[in-house]
Write a protein that holds these residues in place. Structure first.
Motif, PDB file in Angstrom:
ATOM      1  N   ILE A  37      33.937  30.567  31.792  1.00 16.10           N
ATOM      2  CA  ILE A  37      35.230  30.236  31.175  1.00 16.10           C
ATOM      3  C   ILE A  37      36.371  30.986  31.832  1.00 16.10           C
ATOM      4  CG2 ILE A  37      36.562  30.333  29.021  1.00 16.10           C
ATOM      5  CD1 ILE A  37      33.912  29.927  27.528  1.00 16.10           C
ATOM      6  N   GLN A  38      36.149  32.251  32.172  1.00 20.54           N
ATOM      7  CA  GLN A  38      37.228  33.006  32.811  1.00 20.54           C
ATOM      8  C   GLN A  38      36.753  33.612  34.117  1.00 20.54           C
ATOM      9  OE1 GLN A  38      39.768  35.440  30.310  1.00 20.54           O
ATOM     10  NE2 GLN A  38      40.044  36.907  31.965  1.00 20.54           N
ATOM     11  N   PRO A  39      36.760  32.821  35.191  1.00 19.12           N
ATOM     12  CA  PRO A  39      36.448  33.382  36.509  1.00 19.12           C
ATOM     13  C   PRO A  39      37.501  34.419  36.881  1.00 19.12           C
ATOM     14  CG  PRO A  39      37.326  31.150  36.701  1.00 19.12           C
ATOM     15  CD  PRO A  39      37.091  31.380  35.252  1.00 19.12           C
ATOM     16  N   GLU A  40      37.225  35.209  37.873  1.00 17.66           N
ATOM     17  CA  GLU A  40      38.089  36.348  38.179  1.00 17.66           C
ATOM     18  C   GLU A  40      39.516  35.959  38.542  1.00 17.66           C
ATOM     19  OE1 GLU A  40      37.575  39.351  37.515  1.00 17.66           O
ATOM     20  OE2 GLU A  40      35.542  38.970  36.851  1.00 17.66           O
ATOM     21  N   TYR A  41      39.711  34.735  39.033  1.00 17.99           N
ATOM     22  CA  TYR A  41      41.070  34.357  39.403  1.00 17.99           C
ATOM     23  C   TYR A  41      41.895  33.899  38.208  1.00 17.99           C
ATOM     24  CZ  TYR A  41      39.000  29.634  39.615  1.00 17.99           C
ATOM     25  OH  TYR A  41      38.346  28.457  39.327  1.00 17.99           O
ATOM     26  N   ASN A 160      46.591  37.269  41.511  1.00 19.35           N
ATOM     27  CA  ASN A 160      45.197  37.565  41.148  1.00 19.35           C
ATOM     28  C   ASN A 160      44.279  36.398  41.497  1.00 19.35           C
ATOM     29  OD1 ASN A 160      46.047  40.000  40.140  1.00 19.35           O
ATOM     30  ND2 ASN A 160      45.811  39.448  37.982  1.00 19.35           N
ATOM     31  N   ALA A 161      44.796  35.184  41.309  1.00 20.55           N
ATOM     32  CA  ALA A 161      44.001  33.996  41.614  1.00 20.55           C
ATOM     33  C   ALA A 161      43.795  33.837  43.119  1.00 20.55           C
ATOM     34  CB  ALA A 161      44.685  32.754  41.053  1.00 20.55           C
ATOM     35  N   VAL A 162      44.869  33.992  43.855  1.00 23.31           N
ATOM     36  CA  VAL A 162      44.813  33.777  45.306  1.00 23.31           C
ATOM     37  C   VAL A 162      43.929  34.827  45.983  1.00 23.31           C
ATOM     38  CG1 VAL A 162      46.186  33.747  47.427  1.00 23.31           C
ATOM     39  CG2 VAL A 162      47.049  32.634  45.368  1.00 23.31           C
ATOM     40  N   PHE A 163      44.001  36.069  45.516  1.00 22.83           N
ATOM     41  CA  PHE A 163      43.271  37.149  46.171  1.00 22.83           C
ATOM     42  C   PHE A 163      42.095  37.642  45.321  1.00 22.83           C
ATOM     43  CE2 PHE A 163      47.706  37.503  47.702  1.00 22.83           C
ATOM     44  CZ  PHE A 163      47.465  37.181  49.038  1.00 22.83           C
ATOM     45  N   SER A 164      41.503  36.740  44.548  1.00 16.47           N
ATOM     46  CA  SER A 164      40.364  37.123  43.709  1.00 16.47           C
ATOM     47  C   SER A 164      39.240  37.689  44.567  1.00 16.47           C
ATOM     48  CB  SER A 164      39.857  35.923  42.910  1.00 16.47           C
ATOM     49  OG  SER A 164      39.375  34.906  43.778  1.00 16.47           O
ATOM     50  N   HIS A 219      43.397  44.526  50.946  1.00 23.39           N
ATOM     51  CA  HIS A 219      42.378  45.219  50.151  1.00 23.39           C
ATOM     52  C   HIS A 219      41.473  44.269  49.362  1.00 23.39           C
ATOM     53  CE1 HIS A 219      44.086  49.239  50.859  1.00 23.39           C
ATOM     54  NE2 HIS A 219      45.263  48.639  50.810  1.00 23.39           N
ATOM     55  N   ARG A 220      41.618  42.972  49.551  1.00 23.95           N
ATOM     56  CA  ARG A 220      40.951  41.974  48.709  1.00 23.95           C
ATOM     57  C   ARG A 220      39.457  42.228  48.530  1.00 23.95           C
ATOM     58  NH1 ARG A 220      40.914  35.343  49.597  1.00 23.95           N
ATOM     59  NH2 ARG A 220      39.652  34.878  47.730  1.00 23.95           N
ATOM     60  N   TYR A 221      38.748  42.570  49.579  1.00 26.54           N
ATOM     61  CA  TYR A 221      37.296  42.665  49.506  1.00 26.54           C
ATOM     62  C   TYR A 221      36.797  44.110  49.397  1.00 26.54           C
ATOM     63  CZ  TYR A 221      37.541  37.764  50.737  1.00 26.54           C
ATOM     64  OH  TYR A 221      37.833  36.434  50.739  1.00 26.54           O
TER      65      TYR A 221
END
Length: 387
Positions: A37-41, A160-164, A219-221
């Motif tokens: 229901i709530q993925p990280e992005y 947050n969505a773009v760089f999840s 820093h995304r990953y």
């Protein structure tokens, strides 16, 4: 990106295996574990306000359409909510007795307490869902365009969505968790709420020197947020050490910039506290939010305080008196022109060509009243400053 319209999924299907995390305030899984229901992005759940969540259930009971819901098809057995997680979480929470709604008699009713016909109406309501399949960039680009039931995504929610990834996951656990015991302290200096990512956005803004997008991309990953946490803590600790007293006007100031600009200067917290109280008590200070940078900067930039200026009646009165005396003496009605050796030594300026000035500067104890007012030509007034 490929899309498929589905009308075979009901509220009951969605609520099978529904999991809601009260601590983090988000719906986790549904559809018998097949739906994330709530993925990280996704943004945090923000409907738990007794209004928006109730409105979702009222809409179902009244037969109103809930609008399109979008799922991202990760695999044959795995879906994640692309758009609609606020509505889905509200439905799951109600069916699991997490909140109540008022019935026609004004009585608060949980799902387990309403009539069986209403329960069946809710559970059998079909949802209008588009399943989307595509690459991550396609899914993320689509997500950027979505507004969820009248609550637009803000910049940080989009970032947050773009760089999840692991970095955003850890950062949200720290700065987007409304149950974090540090929130109360942070709220003295930061405006907004954890759920809407305001604390996370401020932390990123400070550490990146306002370059949030490049910083998140780099820093995304990464699997730790030590730099982010340490810098944020350094700013907060510095502010609270310099200013002993917490004032409401502190909230939302540019503390990151202040930290970079003034952190190497020594301050006496007791003296700073006295200066704040003195300025707060001064009736001529119109902008209390400017008090803190004014003190940090050494009490020099009075523009930060928006000190009250002389009113028009005072200006006209002082102008008339100065002009009369000047004409009798054959000198300029600007006191500084009168003692100069240039062509304006005897010039009589018009009122509109002059500005009111403090004889003794406000910053040096001069008050904003007629006894401390003089009219200067605009050139001399602008050159005088606080001298």
């Amino acid at each position: 990106m490929k899309t498929t319209l589905r009308t075979d999924i009901t509220v009951k299907d969605i609520c099978e295996g529904f999991v809601y995390n009260e601590l983090e305030g988000k719906g986790l899984f549904g559809l018998s574990g097949k739906l994330t229901i709530q993925p990280e992005y996704q943004r945090n759940y923000i409907y738990a306000d007794g209004q928006k969540d109730v409105a979702v259930i009222d809409s179902i009971l009244k037969g109103y359409p809930l609008g399109l819901i979008y799922f991202n098809k990760v695999s044959d057995d795995n879906l994640e909510v692309l758009d609609g997680q606020q509505r889905i979480t509200s439905i799951g929470r109600y069916v699991n007795n997490k909140f109540a709604i008022k019935d026609e008699n004004g009585m608060q009713q949980y799902f387990s307490g309403i009539a069986s016909t209403k329960q069946e109406l809710i559970l059998n309501t079909p949802l209008l869902i588009y399943e989307c399949e595509g690459t991550e960039p396609e899914i993320k680009n689509w997500f950027r365009t979505i507004n969820i039931v009248g609550v637009p995504l803000n910049n940080q929610e989009i970032n947050n969505a773009v760089f999840s990834g692991p970095f955003v996951t850890l950062a949200k656990e720290e700065f987007s968790n409304s149950q974090n015991s540090n929130i109360q302290k942070w709220s003295a200096y930061i405006s907004g709420s954890a759920n809407r990512q305001d604390y996370l956005e401020r932390a990123l803004d400070w550490v990146s020197k306002s370059q949030i997008v490049p910083y998140m991309s780099i820093h995304r990953y990464e699997s730790n947020i030590n730099e982010l946490k340490n810098y944020f803590t350094s700013v907060i600790d510095w502010v609270s050490s310099v200013f002993k007293d917490v004032e409401s006007e502190m909230r939302g100031l540019e503390w990151g910039r202040f930290y970079e600009t003034y952190r190497k200067k020594p301050y006496n917290p007791q003296k700073v506290s006295e200066q704040v109280k003195h300025l707060y008590a001064d009736p001529y200070v119109k902008n209390r939010r400017g008090v803190f940078e004014y003190i940090l900067g050494g009490l020099n930039d009075t523009k930060l305080l928006d000190v009250r200026v002389f009113d028009e009646a005072t200006k006209k009165s002082v102008y008339t008196k100065q002009t009369k005396v000047a004409e009798e003496k054959g000198i300029s009605n600007c006191p500084l022109c009168a003692i100069s050796n240039n062509s304006n030594k005897t010039k009589i300026w018009k009122l509109k060509e002059m500005d009111a000035d403090h004889v003794t500067a406000w910053s040096k104890g001069g008050e904003t009243d007629i006894k401390n007012c003089e009219m200067l030509c605009k050139t001399h007034n602008r050159a005088k400053g606080n001298k």
